[in-house]
Design an enzyme around this catalytic site. Structure first.
Site, PDB file in Angstrom:
ATOM      1  N   GLU A 156      55.619  59.169  46.806  1.00  0.00           N
ATOM      2  CA  GLU A 156      56.685  58.170  46.633  1.00  0.00           C
ATOM      3  C   GLU A 156      57.194  57.601  47.954  1.00  0.00           C
ATOM      4  O   GLU A 156      58.366  57.802  48.313  1.00  0.00           O
ATOM      5  CB  GLU A 156      57.855  58.770  45.839  1.00  0.00           C
ATOM      6  N   GLU A 349      53.576  62.435  38.190  1.00  0.00           N
ATOM      7  CA  GLU A 349      54.911  62.954  37.865  1.00  0.00           C
ATOM      8  C   GLU A 349      55.427  62.241  36.635  1.00  0.00           C
ATOM      9  O   GLU A 349      55.294  61.021  36.515  1.00  0.00           O
ATOM     10  CB  GLU A 349      55.942  62.701  38.983  1.00  0.00           C
TER      11      GLU A 349
HETATM   12  O1  IFM Z   1      62.492  65.594  42.193  1.00  0.00           O
HETATM   13  C1  IFM Z   1      61.960  64.331  42.381  1.00  0.00           C
HETATM   14  C2  IFM Z   1      60.648  64.416  43.139  1.00  0.00           C
HETATM   15  O2  IFM Z   1      60.787  65.080  44.347  1.00  0.00           O
HETATM   16  C3  IFM Z   1      60.123  63.025  43.413  1.00  0.00           C
HETATM   17  N1  IFM Z   1      60.057  62.253  42.198  1.00  0.00           N
HETATM   18  C4  IFM Z   1      61.228  62.212  41.364  1.00  0.00           C
HETATM   19  C5  IFM Z   1      61.701  63.630  41.071  1.00  0.00           C
HETATM   20  C6  IFM Z   1      62.944  63.592  40.172  1.00  0.00           C
HETATM   21  O3  IFM Z   1      63.977  62.891  40.787  1.00  0.00           O
END
Ligand code: IFM
Length: 440
Positions: A156, A349
C-alpha cells in the site's frame, strides 16, 4: 452464520491470511527503531495511547501463529519482514525460523518486504531510500531465497504516502499535502528495483500489494464528477498506471519529482501478479467548504474534493461501509483498464474490524466478499488467490489496539498474549474444507 455454501474456487487458487511485522511482532528491544517507534512516542499520535513494543509478541510466539494457520488449512501466510530488524545483529534469524516452521507445517511463506516500518534514520522523501531498499532486499533474498518462492515488494504505497506524509496521521507524521507525491514515486522506484533484485536472486513469483477503492461520484453534477475523477487518479491510478502502463496519469505527473519520467521503466518492471487490497469504495464530490470524514479520518477542507458517507450499508467498527460488490468492481475494473498489460491478480488483503469472539459480522463480511470475488472470476478475471486481513487482532496503526481485524482474538492484557480463535476462524476452516476447494 451465512447459510448457503460458498461456490467452489478454481483448482490451485491460493488461500492465505496476512499480517505485518510492526503490527504483530513486538520484541522492539531486539531490533533497530523504525519511523513508527518515533511516531508512537509522540503524545496523542495513537488513539489509545499504546505502542507496538509488544503487540502480539509474535517474535517469540510465532510457532503458535504457524499452528493457527495450519489449523485453518490455509495454503499461504503473508507476513512482512521488518527492515529495522534485518538491520540489527541476527535479525534475519527470526525470518529463517519462521520460513522453516511454515514450510514444515505445509504453509507457503509469502513475505512482504516493506509494510511501512521504515528504519528511523531513513526518509522516503529522499530518492536514495529506494537504492537502500534494493540493497536490503538483496540481503533478505540471499538468506531466504532458497525457500521462499512468492514475494511481495511493497504494501500500500498510497496509504503510506497519504496517511504518513500528506496528512500526518501515520508515521512519520509529515503534513505535506500534495508535496508528499515524491514519496509515492520513491516507493514505486524502490518496488521496481526490488523486483530486479529479487529476479537477479532467482525469484520467479514477484508481486506488489496495492490498495484499490472504487471511487463513486456523489452526484452526476459536473463538479462532483471532476472531483471524483481526480480522487480516483490520486488514490488508484497514480499507483496502478505507472506500475502497469509505465506512465503517471495527468493530474499527478506534474507533482512527481524531477527525473521521475526516466524511472518509469524500472517502476513498470514486469510483475508475475498484481496484489489488490480491498476494503470499501469511496464516495467523493466537489469540496463543500468544510471538513469531510472517512471513518475516523478527517479530510482537510483545502482538498479539491470531499469524501461522503455511503449510506444504507452496515458498517464495521472502524465506520467503513460494507460493500462487497466494490471488490467485483475493482477486479473487473482493473481487467477492463489494463487488459493485456494486467498480470494475474491476487487479493492480498480483505477484512473488517469487529469486536468479540462470536464475530458473526465478520463471517457475513467474508462470505459476501468471497462471493463478490467469485463473480469476478465468473466474469473472466484471472484472480489467483485471496488473503484475509488478518490472522490475528493486532496493532492497528494510529488506532492502537481498538480495531480488531483478526480471525483470532488476542488478549493484549495477558503477558502470554493469549490467542483464541473466533467463530470466523472455525467458519473459514470449515468453508475451506467443505466448499471452497470442492473442485480439487
Ligand atoms: O492494518 C492495515 C494494514 O496494515 C494495511 N491495510 C489495511 C489494514 C487495515 O487498516
Amino acid at each position: 452464520m451465512a447459510a448457503d455454501p460458498l461456490p467452489p474456487f478454481p483448482p490451485g487458487f491460493l488461500w492465505g491470511a496476512s499480517t505485518s511485522a510492526h503490527q504483530i511482532e513486538g520484541a522492539a528491544d531486539l531490533r533497530e527503531r523504525s519511523v513508527w517507534d518515533v511516531f508512537e512516542a509522540r503524545p496523542g499520535s495513537i488513539a489509545d495511547g499504546s505502542t507496538a513494543a509488544v503487540a502480539c509478541d509474535s517474535f517469540h510466539r510465532h510457532r503458535e501463529d504457524v499452528e493457527l494457520l495450519a489449523g485453518l488449512g490455509l495454503d499461504a501466510y503473508r507476513f512482512s519482514v521488518s527492515w529495522p530488524r534485518v538491520d540489527s545483529p541476527g535479525g534475519l534469524d527470526h525470518y529463517d525460523r519462521l520460513v522453516d516452521d511454515l514450510l514444515a507445517a505445509g504453509v507457503r511463506p509469502v513475505p512482504t518486504l516493506f509494510h511501512w516500518d521504515l528504519p528511523a534514520a531513513l526518509d522516503w522523501r529522499e530518492r536514495d531510500t529506494a537504492a537502500r531498499f534494493a540493497a536490503y532486499v538483496e540481503r533478505v533474498a540471499a538468506r531466504l531465497g532458497d525457500r521462499v518462492r512468492t514475494w511481495i515488494t511493497v504494501n500500500e504505497p498510497a496509504e503510506h504516502t497519504f496517511l504518513g506524509h500528506a496528512l500526518g496521521v501515520h508515521a512519520p507524521g509529515h503534513r505535506m499535502l500534495f508535496e508528499a507525491l515524491p514519496v509515492a514515486h520513491h516507493q514505486l522506484l524502490a518496488h521496481g528495483l526490488a523486483v530486479r533484485a529479487l529476479r537477479a536472486a532467482g525469484a520467479a513469483d514477484v508481486g506488489i500489494a496495492v490498495s484499490h477503492a472504487p471511487t463513486w461520484p456523489v452526484s452526476e453534477r459536473k463538479e462532483d464528477l471532476a472531483a471524483a475523477d481526480f480522487y480516483d487518479v490520486l488514490m488508484n491510478r497514480a499507483f496502478s498506471d505507472p506500475l502497469l502502463l509505465g506512465r503517471y496519469p495527468e493530474g499527478v505527473a506534474e507533482l512527481m519529482p524531477d527525473g521521475a519520467e526516466a524511472d518509469l521503466e524500472i517502476v513498470s518492471e514486469r510483475l508475475d501478479w498484481y496484489g489488490v487490497n480491498y476494503y470499501a469504495p469511496s464516495l467523493v464530490g466537489a469540496p463543500t467548504g468544510g471538513p469531510s470524514a472517512y471513518g475516523t479520518l478527517d479530510v482537510p477542507p483545502e482538498m479539491p474534493f470531499s469524501v461522503h458517507e455511503i449510506e444504507g450499508r452496515p458498517r464495521t467498527d472502524f465506520g467503513w461501509p460494507v460493500v462487497p460488490e466494490g471488490l467485483t468492481e475493482v477486479l473487473t475494473g482493473l481487467r477492463d483498464r489494463y487488459a493485456d498489460r494486467l498480470p494475474p491478480l491476487m487479493v492480498t488483503e480483505n477484512g473488517c474490524s469487529y469486536p468479540g469472539l462470536d464475530d458473526q459480522d465478520r463471517i457475513a463480511y467474508l462470505d459476501a466478499h468471497l462471493r463478490a470475488l467469485h463473480r469476478a472470476l465468473e466474469a473472466g478475471v484471472d484472480v489467483r488467490g485471496y488473503f484475509v486481513w488478518s490472522l490475528l487482532d493486532n496493532f492497528e496503526w494510529a488506532e492502537g489496539y481498538r480495531q480488531r481485524f483478526g480471525l483470532v482474538h488476542v488478549d493484549f492484557d495477558s503477558p502470554e498474549r493469549t490467542r483464541t480463535p473466533k467463530a470466523s476462524y472455525a467458519w473459514l476452516r470449515d468453508q475451506l474444507r467443505d466448499c471452497l476447494r470442492a473442485q480439487r
